[in-house]
Design a protein around this motif. Structure first.
Motif, mmCIF file in Angstrom:
data_model
loop_
_atom_site.group_PDB
_atom_site.id
_atom_site.type_symbol
_atom_site.label_atom_id
_atom_site.label_comp_id
_atom_site.label_asym_id
_atom_site.label_seq_id
_atom_site.Cartn_x
_atom_site.Cartn_y
_atom_site.Cartn_z
ATOM 1 N N GLN A 132 31.376 32.588 38.548
ATOM 2 C CA GLN A 132 31.271 31.308 37.860
ATOM 3 C C GLN A 132 31.318 31.522 36.343
ATOM 4 O OE1 GLN A 132 27.668 29.441 39.307
ATOM 5 N NE2 GLN A 132 28.828 28.273 40.834
ATOM 6 N N ALA A 133 31.736 30.497 35.651
ATOM 7 C CA ALA A 133 31.752 30.553 34.190
ATOM 8 C C ALA A 133 30.365 30.925 33.676
ATOM 9 C CB ALA A 133 32.191 29.212 33.614
ATOM 10 N N SER A 172 29.746 36.475 29.701
ATOM 11 C CA SER A 172 30.045 35.089 29.291
ATOM 12 C C SER A 172 31.472 34.715 29.661
ATOM 13 C CB SER A 172 29.817 34.941 27.780
ATOM 14 O OG SER A 172 28.494 35.270 27.430
ATOM 15 N N LYS A 220 34.821 33.031 30.964
ATOM 16 C CA LYS A 220 35.347 31.668 30.881
ATOM 17 C C LYS A 220 36.501 31.513 31.864
ATOM 18 C CE LYS A 220 34.473 31.656 25.877
ATOM 19 N NZ LYS A 220 35.082 31.456 24.533
ATOM 20 N N PRO A 221 36.804 30.304 32.277
ATOM 21 C CA PRO A 221 37.937 30.096 33.198
ATOM 22 C C PRO A 221 39.244 30.675 32.640
ATOM 23 C CG PRO A 221 36.588 28.136 33.134
ATOM 24 C CD PRO A 221 36.033 29.066 32.084
ATOM 25 N N GLU A 222 39.416 30.661 31.338
ATOM 26 C CA GLU A 222 40.643 31.202 30.747
ATOM 27 C C GLU A 222 40.709 32.728 30.801
ATOM 28 O OE1 GLU A 222 38.509 29.010 29.381
ATOM 29 O OE2 GLU A 222 38.283 29.347 27.197
ATOM 30 N N THR A 229 40.573 34.195 33.616
ATOM 31 C CA THR A 229 41.163 34.420 34.935
ATOM 32 C C THR A 229 42.509 35.118 34.821
ATOM 33 O OG1 THR A 229 40.035 32.544 35.955
ATOM 34 C CG2 THR A 229 42.100 33.256 36.978
ATOM 35 N N VAL A 267 37.583 33.166 37.405
ATOM 36 C CA VAL A 267 36.389 32.538 36.848
ATOM 37 C C VAL A 267 36.465 31.050 37.129
ATOM 38 C CG1 VAL A 267 34.966 32.210 34.812
ATOM 39 C CG2 VAL A 267 36.355 34.282 35.030
ATOM 40 N N SER A 268 35.513 30.556 37.876
ATOM 41 C CA SER A 268 35.494 29.138 38.229
ATOM 42 C C SER A 268 34.651 28.356 37.221
ATOM 43 C CB SER A 268 34.938 28.950 39.631
ATOM 44 O OG SER A 268 33.598 29.384 39.691
ATOM 45 N N SER A 269 35.048 27.120 37.012
ATOM 46 C CA SER A 269 34.333 26.293 36.034
ATOM 47 C C SER A 269 33.192 25.534 36.671
ATOM 48 C CB SER A 269 35.311 25.312 35.388
ATOM 49 O OG SER A 269 35.921 24.520 36.376
#
Length: 115
Positions: free
Chosen positions: A13-14, A84, A86-88, A90, A113-115
């Motif tokens: 997770q994020a 830390s 982030k979805p970006e 991924t 990485v899921s938001s």
């Protein structure tokens, strides 16, 4: 045959963390500057971080302060601690020399990485 084997990816997770490892089959592979690269879906592969044999590090602006690259020459292994997330972030993460060597690209390890 030289091999670089990446591991440690997964779904997180994020805000979470992952630690990637890159094991080299030969000391000669890892003796030089090593780097982590990533390729997001639909995008070109990009450099994320690098570390010289003298432990000088460099990071892409997008990961500064969140990712830490390190190496254990005795184990022929390079690590990437990612915090830390982030979805970006991924993508598929690879390790290779800097500059990269075509023959050294491995299968990579998927980070999602899921938001």
């Amino acid at each position: 045959q030289v091999q670089l084997v990446e591991s440690g990816g997964g779904l997180v997770q994020a805000g979470g963390s992952l630690r990637l490892s890159c094991a080299a089959s030969s000391t000669n592979v890892i003796i030089n500057t090593m780097g982590w690269y990533r390729q997001a879906p639909g995008k070109q592969r990009e450099s994320v971080a690098s570390i010289t044999r003298f432990l000088t590090t460099n990071y892409a602006d997008s990961v500064k302060g969140r990712f830490t690259i390190s190496r254990d020459n005795a184990k022929n292994t390079v690590y990437l601690q990612m915090n830390s997330l982030k979805p970006e972030d991924t993508g598929v993460y690879y390790c290779n020399r800097v500059p990269s060597v075509t023959a050294y690209w491995g299968q990579g390890t998927q980070v999602t990485v899921s938001s």
